[in-house]
Design an enzyme around this catalytic site. Structure first.
Site, PDB file in Angstrom:
ATOM      1  N   LYS A 105      99.658  28.906  32.855  1.00 16.00           N
ATOM      2  CA  LYS A 105      99.752  30.018  31.915  1.00 16.00           C
ATOM      3  C   LYS A 105      98.653  29.883  30.870  1.00 16.00           C
ATOM      4  CE  LYS A 105     104.720  30.320  32.607  1.00 16.00           C
ATOM      5  NZ  LYS A 105     106.068  30.055  32.062  1.00 16.00           N
ATOM      6  N   GLY A 133     107.790  32.805  34.491  1.00 14.54           N
ATOM      7  CA  GLY A 133     109.108  33.230  34.045  1.00 14.54           C
ATOM      8  C   GLY A 133     109.744  32.155  33.184  1.00 14.54           C
ATOM      9  N   ALA A 137     110.196  22.991  32.967  1.00 17.39           N
ATOM     10  CA  ALA A 137     110.185  21.975  34.016  1.00 17.39           C
ATOM     11  C   ALA A 137     111.369  21.028  33.917  1.00 17.39           C
ATOM     12  CB  ALA A 137     108.879  21.181  33.934  1.00 17.39           C
ATOM     13  N   LYS A 188     102.878  34.687  24.976  1.00 14.97           N
ATOM     14  CA  LYS A 188     104.197  34.219  24.505  1.00 14.97           C
ATOM     15  C   LYS A 188     104.098  32.821  23.911  1.00 14.97           C
ATOM     16  CE  LYS A 188     105.063  31.303  28.084  1.00 14.97           C
ATOM     17  NZ  LYS A 188     105.566  29.918  28.083  1.00 14.97           N
ATOM     18  N   ASP A 241     110.452  34.852  29.450  1.00 13.00           N
ATOM     19  CA  ASP A 241     109.679  33.656  29.114  1.00 13.00           C
ATOM     20  C   ASP A 241     109.499  33.521  27.611  1.00 13.00           C
ATOM     21  OD1 ASP A 241     108.404  31.345  29.793  1.00 13.00           O
ATOM     22  OD2 ASP A 241     106.691  32.279  30.777  1.00 13.00           O
ATOM     23  N   THR A 245     110.680  30.172  25.481  1.00  9.36           N
ATOM     24  CA  THR A 245     109.630  29.386  24.829  1.00  9.36           C
ATOM     25  C   THR A 245     109.800  29.370  23.315  1.00  9.36           C
ATOM     26  OG1 THR A 245     108.153  30.091  26.613  1.00  9.36           O
ATOM     27  CG2 THR A 245     107.126  29.043  24.735  1.00  9.36           C
ATOM     28  N   GLU A 278      99.687  24.939  25.234  1.00  7.72           N
ATOM     29  CA  GLU A 278      98.722  25.968  25.627  1.00  7.72           C
ATOM     30  C   GLU A 278      98.483  26.998  24.526  1.00  7.72           C
ATOM     31  OE1 GLU A 278      97.053  26.013  28.411  1.00  7.72           O
ATOM     32  OE2 GLU A 278      98.200  25.060  30.008  1.00  7.72           O
TER      33      GLU A 278
END
Length: 328
Positions: A105, A133, A137, A188, A241, A245, A278
């Site tokens: 992403k 989505g 993990a 996001k 998502d 997040t 990220e």
């Protein structure tokens, strides 16, 4: 099927475990041979996915040619900052004979391109399926149920990924809008930093909900400017998502924001982190792109200022709340 996962980070490893659990022949490639040997010995990935045991059937290698030999599917999972250089190192090894799937992403810092665009350009393949989505993990690796979307212009390839990845705890939908899916996955993370900052400052549920809602509005404006479909962001790769997040204890981007809200410097935060966030990298790309496209992104702009201009969190709140009044 023989499947190769490029990248031994948490999300790559969780996908490898998921697919190996279905009975597929799965290999993980990692960039650091010493760490790959440690994972082989311990059957753990303590750097990036603590607390889970890798299945004995899961293979690990630091050799590129060995990793993709006879593979039918290649899954791309390096961090966005290193995605292009990793793809260059696999040039000629990954071809149109493979079904190529991207888990990464973000947007490229140098070219502003999406990860599937980069992969197609560097590897010379015709299409790449984007998979995104609400899928931390840490939960997927433990078999906790969730849903995700596979997006590609070639809808048959998206459906193939849907069939291969779907299982008792992992349901896959399809989309023909990889632009919307990938942009949602990039923006996001930036909004999650803002929400984390709010939480770190001690604000409450109202502020969090307001930031998520207005953040979604920014995501939709950005997707439209980039050429995607805003309605895609009403789905799993957008609001789904975004929620996970912005609210999860597993979210590294939220953790960065929380520490910024408590007054820590961005350099100290990043230096202390084993895994990447990220949203920090992508806040700059999104800030620059939004200016070029003429898209208004006040929350993302303030996250950029917090990460790159030593802006103070309290001043960011004042700037946000003092903006010109307008209709929703």
């Amino acid at each position: 099927m023989k499947i190769t996962v490029i990248g031994d980070g948490g999300w790559g490893t969780a996908n490898a475990m998921l697919l190996a659990g279905y009975g597929h022949d799965v290999t993980i490639w990692g960039a650091f041979p010493e760490y790959i040997e440690e994972m082989k010995r311990t059957r753990k990935n303590e750097k990036f996915l603590k607390g889970v045991t890798l299945p004995e059937s899961l293979k690990l290698t630091g050799d590129r040619a060995e990793a993709v030999k006879n593979a039918e599917i290649v899954v791309l999972a390096p961090p966005s900052k290193f995605f292009a250089s990793v793809m260059e190192s696999f040039k000629g090894l990954i071809t149109d004979n493979h079904l190529v799937v991207s888990l990464t992403k973000g947007l490229c810092e140098k070219s502003n391109k999406r990860m599937t665009e980069l992969a197609k350009e560097i590897l010379g393949v015709k299409s790449v399926v984007a998979l995104a989505g609400p899928t931390h993990a840490e939960e997927v690796s433990r078999g906790i149920p969730t849903t995700i979307v596979a997006a590609c212009e070639d809808e048959e390839k998206a459906r193939k990924v849907q069939r291969i990845w779907s299982g008792k705890a992992f349901r896959v939908y399809t989309s023909s809008d990889p632009v919307g899916v990938e942009i949602g996955g990039a923006v996001k993370n930036v909004i999650a930093i803002a929400v984390g900052c709010s939480d770190g400052m001690g604000f409450g549920d109202n502020t969090r909900a307001a930031l998520i809602t207005r953040g979604l509005a920014e995501m939709k404006r950005f997707v439209l400017g980039y050429g995607g479909k805003p309605e895609t962001l009403s789905g799993l790769a957008g609001i789904g998502d975004l929620i996970v997040t912005c609210t999860s204890v597993h979210s590294r981007n939220h953790q960065v924001g929380e520490r910024l809200g408590k007054g820590e410097k961005i350099s100290d935060i990043l230096n202390s982190m084993q895994m990447v966030a990220e949203g920090v990298w992508n806040s700059k790309v999104i800030h620059d792109l939004a200016k070029k496209m003429g898209v208004e992104m006040p929350i993302c702009d303030l996250v950029y200022a917090l990460c790159y201009e030593n802006f103070n969190a309290a001043d960011a709140v004042e700037a946000m709340m003092g903006r010109e009044l307008k209709s929703e």
